[in-house]
Write a protein that holds these residues in place. Sequence first.
Motif: not given
Length: 185
Positions: A20-29, A80-93
Amino acid sequence: MAKEWYILHTFSGREARVERAVRMLVEHARIPTNVIFDIKIPEELLTEVKDGKKRVVRRKFFPGYLLVEMDLPEVDWRIVCNEVRRIPGVSGFLGSSGNAKPQAVSADEARRILQKAGEIKGDRTPRIAQTFLVGQQVRIVEGPFATFSGEVEEVMSERNKVRVAVTIFGRATPVELELVQVEAL
């Protein structure tokens, strides 16, 4: 670049929140819409038998991981990767350590995972959660031999069947049954 599948490592049990958090990042540009295309939680269907009742449930077969379809830009991939990595609960790619560019999974591996999850065409029959061992005592709970007990002679997990030796009229008779028709004693 082309669209490729990447594996995102999350804390176990947080997959839906991260999705949900990744989808919100895309929705909020905060991430451009032409970078992340799809996010999947790898789940499969399992048939469970509890108290004599069959039910089909979804179970994660890679807990703690998400599949993310992305077209990482050559220049701004770090943003892009840093935005995703900052989501709580994400360890990384998966496939990237530290600040390195993530490695995409091969197309064959992504196809196999998506096929197992039923996202693309393929064999998607619910798998049985219960397993039996040769020599194990079982009770038949369904079918013409209901209430009989016997010993497992053969387990055919790919066909979701089991061969049980049942004593009928003083003789051991092999009976082939679906896995959901028997339960362990």
